[in-house]
Design an enzyme around this catalytic site. Structure first.
Site, PDB file in Angstrom:
ATOM      1  N   ARG A 258       0.845  -1.196   0.000  1.00 52.46           N
ATOM      2  CA  ARG A 258       0.000   0.000   0.000  1.00 52.46           C
ATOM      3  C   ARG A 258       0.879   1.244   0.000  1.00 52.46           C
ATOM      4  O   ARG A 258       0.990   1.946   0.992  1.00 52.46           O
ATOM      5  CB  ARG A 258      -0.933  -0.037   1.195  1.00 52.46           C
TER       6      ARG A 258
ATOM      7  N   GLN B 245      -0.258   2.274  -6.071  1.00 53.13           N
ATOM      8  CA  GLN B 245      -1.698   2.569  -6.063  1.00 53.13           C
ATOM      9  C   GLN B 245      -2.400   2.238  -7.387  1.00 53.13           C
ATOM     10  O   GLN B 245      -3.486   1.665  -7.398  1.00 53.13           O
ATOM     11  CB  GLN B 245      -1.894   4.046  -5.749  1.00 53.13           C
TER      12      GLN B 245
ATOM     13  N   ASP C  35      -3.335  -1.524  -7.869  1.00 51.52           N
ATOM     14  CA  ASP C  35      -3.987  -2.196  -6.746  1.00 51.52           C
ATOM     15  C   ASP C  35      -5.426  -2.614  -7.074  1.00 51.52           C
ATOM     16  O   ASP C  35      -6.345  -1.792  -7.038  1.00 51.52           O
ATOM     17  CB  ASP C  35      -3.953  -1.247  -5.540  1.00 51.52           C
TER      18      ASP C  35
ATOM     19  N   SER D 248      -8.164  -2.129  -4.289  1.00 49.89           N
ATOM     20  CA  SER D 248      -8.751  -0.787  -4.225  1.00 49.89           C
ATOM     21  C   SER D 248      -9.776  -0.585  -5.334  1.00 49.89           C
ATOM     22  O   SER D 248     -10.895  -0.134  -5.081  1.00 49.89           O
ATOM     23  CB  SER D 248      -7.691   0.295  -4.392  1.00 49.89           C
TER      24      SER D 248
ATOM     25  N   TYR E 213      -4.074  -1.055   7.160  1.00 47.78           N
ATOM     26  CA  TYR E 213      -5.171  -1.957   7.543  1.00 47.78           C
ATOM     27  C   TYR E 213      -5.502  -1.791   9.027  1.00 47.78           C
ATOM     28  O   TYR E 213      -4.705  -1.255   9.803  1.00 47.78           O
ATOM     29  CB  TYR E 213      -4.767  -3.413   7.310  1.00 47.78           C
TER      30      TYR E 213
HETATM   31  P1  NAD Z   1     -10.186  -3.239   4.390  1.00 49.70           P
HETATM   32  O1  NAD Z   1     -11.034  -3.658   3.241  1.00 49.70           O
HETATM   33  O2  NAD Z   1      -9.183  -4.182   4.925  1.00 49.70           O
HETATM   34  O3  NAD Z   1     -11.152  -2.826   5.621  1.00 49.70           O
HETATM   35  C1  NAD Z   1     -12.238  -1.959   5.442  1.00 49.70           C
HETATM   36  C2  NAD Z   1     -12.316  -1.004   6.602  1.00 49.70           C
HETATM   37  O4  NAD Z   1     -12.806  -1.679   7.769  1.00 49.70           O
HETATM   38  C3  NAD Z   1     -10.990  -0.376   7.016  1.00 49.70           C
HETATM   39  O5  NAD Z   1     -11.076   1.034   6.880  1.00 49.70           O
HETATM   40  C4  NAD Z   1     -10.813  -0.810   8.459  1.00 49.70           C
HETATM   41  O6  NAD Z   1     -10.170   0.177   9.249  1.00 49.70           O
HETATM   42  C5  NAD Z   1     -12.244  -1.029   8.889  1.00 49.70           C
HETATM   43  N1  NAD Z   1     -12.426  -1.817  10.115  1.00 49.70           N
HETATM   44  C6  NAD Z   1     -11.798  -2.964  10.484  1.00 49.70           C
HETATM   45  N2  NAD Z   1     -12.221  -3.368  11.694  1.00 49.70           N
HETATM   46  C7  NAD Z   1     -13.162  -2.473  12.102  1.00 49.70           C
HETATM   47  C8  NAD Z   1     -13.975  -2.358  13.263  1.00 49.70           C
HETATM   48  N3  NAD Z   1     -13.908  -3.244  14.271  1.00 49.70           N
HETATM   49  N4  NAD Z   1     -14.820  -1.315  13.344  1.00 49.70           N
HETATM   50  C9  NAD Z   1     -14.899  -0.407  12.331  1.00 49.70           C
HETATM   51  N5  NAD Z   1     -14.155  -0.456  11.216  1.00 49.70           N
HETATM   52  C10 NAD Z   1     -13.291  -1.485  11.097  1.00 49.70           C
HETATM   53  O7  NAD Z   1      -9.432  -1.869   4.089  1.00 49.70           O
HETATM   54  P2  NAD Z   1      -9.255  -1.095   2.713  1.00 49.70           P
HETATM   55  O8  NAD Z   1     -10.533  -0.450   2.373  1.00 49.70           O
HETATM   56  O9  NAD Z   1      -8.671  -1.983   1.697  1.00 49.70           O
HETATM   57  O10 NAD Z   1      -8.162   0.023   3.052  1.00 49.70           O
HETATM   58  C11 NAD Z   1      -7.916   0.583   4.268  1.00 49.70           C
HETATM   59  C12 NAD Z   1      -6.992   1.799   4.081  1.00 49.70           C
HETATM   60  O11 NAD Z   1      -5.859   1.538   3.251  1.00 49.70           O
HETATM   61  C13 NAD Z   1      -7.694   2.966   3.457  1.00 49.70           C
HETATM   62  O12 NAD Z   1      -7.402   4.107   4.227  1.00 49.70           O
HETATM   63  C14 NAD Z   1      -7.098   3.112   2.091  1.00 49.70           C
HETATM   64  O13 NAD Z   1      -7.066   4.454   1.640  1.00 49.70           O
HETATM   65  C15 NAD Z   1      -5.715   2.574   2.298  1.00 49.70           C
HETATM   66  N6  NAD Z   1      -5.208   2.023   1.022  1.00 49.70           N
HETATM   67  C16 NAD Z   1      -4.058   2.554   0.502  1.00 49.70           C
HETATM   68  C17 NAD Z   1      -3.571   2.058  -0.706  1.00 49.70           C
HETATM   69  C18 NAD Z   1      -2.317   2.643  -1.302  1.00 49.70           C
HETATM   70  O14 NAD Z   1      -1.816   3.623  -0.800  1.00 49.70           O
HETATM   71  N7  NAD Z   1      -1.763   2.039  -2.354  1.00 49.70           N
HETATM   72  C19 NAD Z   1      -4.225   1.029  -1.360  1.00 49.70           C
HETATM   73  C20 NAD Z   1      -5.391   0.498  -0.785  1.00 49.70           C
HETATM   74  C21 NAD Z   1      -5.873   1.016   0.410  1.00 49.70           C
END
Ligand code: NAD
Length: 365
Positions: free
Chosen positions: A120, A125, A128, A131, A226
């Site tokens: 990440r 990005q 990915d 995403s 995460y």
């Molecule tokens: P994910 O699909 O693993 O999880 C979804 C969401 O569930 C997350 O935001 C997590 O914090 C939340 N969550 C987990 N347990 C929880 C709980 N008990 N209560 C409430 N919420 C809970 O995560 P995702 O959507 O793939 O990505 C998370 C972060 O990573 C985002 O901020 C995203 O912007 C970042 N990201 C960055 C890149 C990059 O920079 N290349 C790529 C993908 C994602």
């Protein structure tokens, strides 16, 4: 160098790993593209468009007998058998290392690039797929909620009377959750959102939604962007503190996931009992056990008068765009893997780049 694109055979899968636009770019780089006849049809891309883009149509065996295989869904043992020894697999594995498929691929001498291991980082990005597919999933899941809810999402003022906006709560404000918030806002709903990672508060506000603030006594922020699993005490505090907000919701869209762990339970049966009949829960965590214990994966059920949607593959319901984004992600990844040599494109050392090195599967132990 030959690239293969087979038809995806998992039930309900409609996506394809590459599109005619992207195939044209691959062919332009001197790569030979073989696509199984009919592979793109369910995503709206007929064979003729791939042929016009320079791909060769082939049968299943031909699409697998390649140097680089592009897949969407997890391979099964028949896929592994069909792959060319020494070739590269690029696709999702949809496992946390608990199955026989990866060892079988490694034993066969395949190099396996697991797309879910994409780092990440800013550089990664554009490659990915988690995403891009979560983004579409969040959008499509919100439409699912809106169409199953027996009332309007926006406030409506008409000569026949007025309706209040729907109260939508989004749990988990990662990629899917933020898109769900944005989509529900565009539809005019009153949106509240919660995530265990504190940095999401600003993002929730920037989309015009109201953050739900809870004091759990510990942070849920884990590694690499995460979330991490909370202690049992914090989980109980979280459920109790959320229950008042959730019981008032007309629509709940839950997206909370922790990599390779069961999804956290956020919407208890007691909350579902307290929700107004006709309310809707769309549980995007259904594939990992669900954020609601009443969710049934791949089914839509009604419990205590509330519709609970447990569909597990929203991107497959928007297959043309989902495939287009997926294909562009893979193109961006392939571009860092090849260099142009004297006799055409040559594969670089996959261990030498931090992105491909992080994605390469290695034998356990
Ligand atoms: P994910 O699909 O693993 O999880 C979804 C969401 O569930 C997350 O935001 C997590 O914090 C939340 N969550 C987990 N347990 C929880 C709980 N008990 N209560 C409430 N919420 C809970 O995560 P995702 O959507 O793939 O990505 C998370 C972060 O990573 C985002 O901020 C995203 O912007 C970042 N990201 C960055 C890149 C990059 O920079 N290349 C790529 C993908 C994602």
């Amino acid at each position: 160098m030959k690239i293969g694109i087979p038809l995806e055979t998992r039930p309900g899968e409609t996506r394809v790993a590459s599109t005619p636009d992207v195939v044209k770019k691959l062919v332009g780089k001197g790569l030979e593209v073989l696509i199984e006849s009919g592979a793109g049809v369910r995503a709206g891309y007929p064979d003729s468009e791939y042929e016009q883009s320079g791909a060769q149509l082939t049968d299943r065996a031909g699409a697998y007998d390649v140097d680089l295989l592009l897949k969407v869904r997890r391979p099964d043992s028949a896929d592994v058998e069909a792959m060319r020894a020494g070739g590269i697999y690029m696709g999702l594995l949809e496992s946390c290392g608990e199955d026989d498929v990866v060892p079988a691929m490694l034993t066969k001498g395949l190099r396996v690039l697991a797309l879910e291991r994409m780092p990440r980082t800013s550089r990664a990005q554009s490659m990915d797929v988690l995403s891009s597919q979560s983004n579409l999933g969040g959008y499509r899941a919100t439409l699912e909620a809106a169409t199953r809810y027996g009332r309007f999402f926006p406030m409506m003022m008409t000569s026949a009377g007025s309706a209040k906006p729907a109260r939508v709560v989004v749990l988990g404000a990662g990629v899917a959750g933020l898109q769900a918030i944005a989509t529900a806002r565009r539809l005019g709903a009153d949106v509240y959102a919660y995530d265990v990672r504190p940095e999401t508060r600003e993002q929730i506000l920037s989309l015009g939604a109201k953050p739900i603030d809870l004091d759990l006594g510990e942070s849920g922020a884990g590694e690499g962007g995460y979330a991490k699993e909370l202690s049992d005490e914090a989980k109980a505090r979280q459920q109790a503190a959320l229950s008042e907000e959730l019981a008032k919701a007309h629509v709940i869209i839950t997206t909370a996931l922790i990599p390779c762990r069961p999804a956290p339970v956020l919407v208890t049966e007691e909350v579902v009992q307290r929700m107004r009949p006709g309310s809707v829960i769309v549980d995007l965590a259904a594939i990992s056990g669900g954020n609601c214990p009443l969710t049934v994966a791949d089914e839509v059920v009604e419990r205590h008068g509330v519709t609970i949607v447990g569909l597990t593959n929203y991107p497959a319901l928007v297959p043309a765009d989902a495939s287009a984004f997926y294909a562009r992600n893979l193109l961006n990844l392939i571009e860092i893997m090849i260099a142009s040599g004297d006799s055409g494109p040559e594969l670089k050392d996959l261990e030498a780049d931090e992105i491909t090195a992080a994605m390469l599967m290695r034998p356990a132990g």
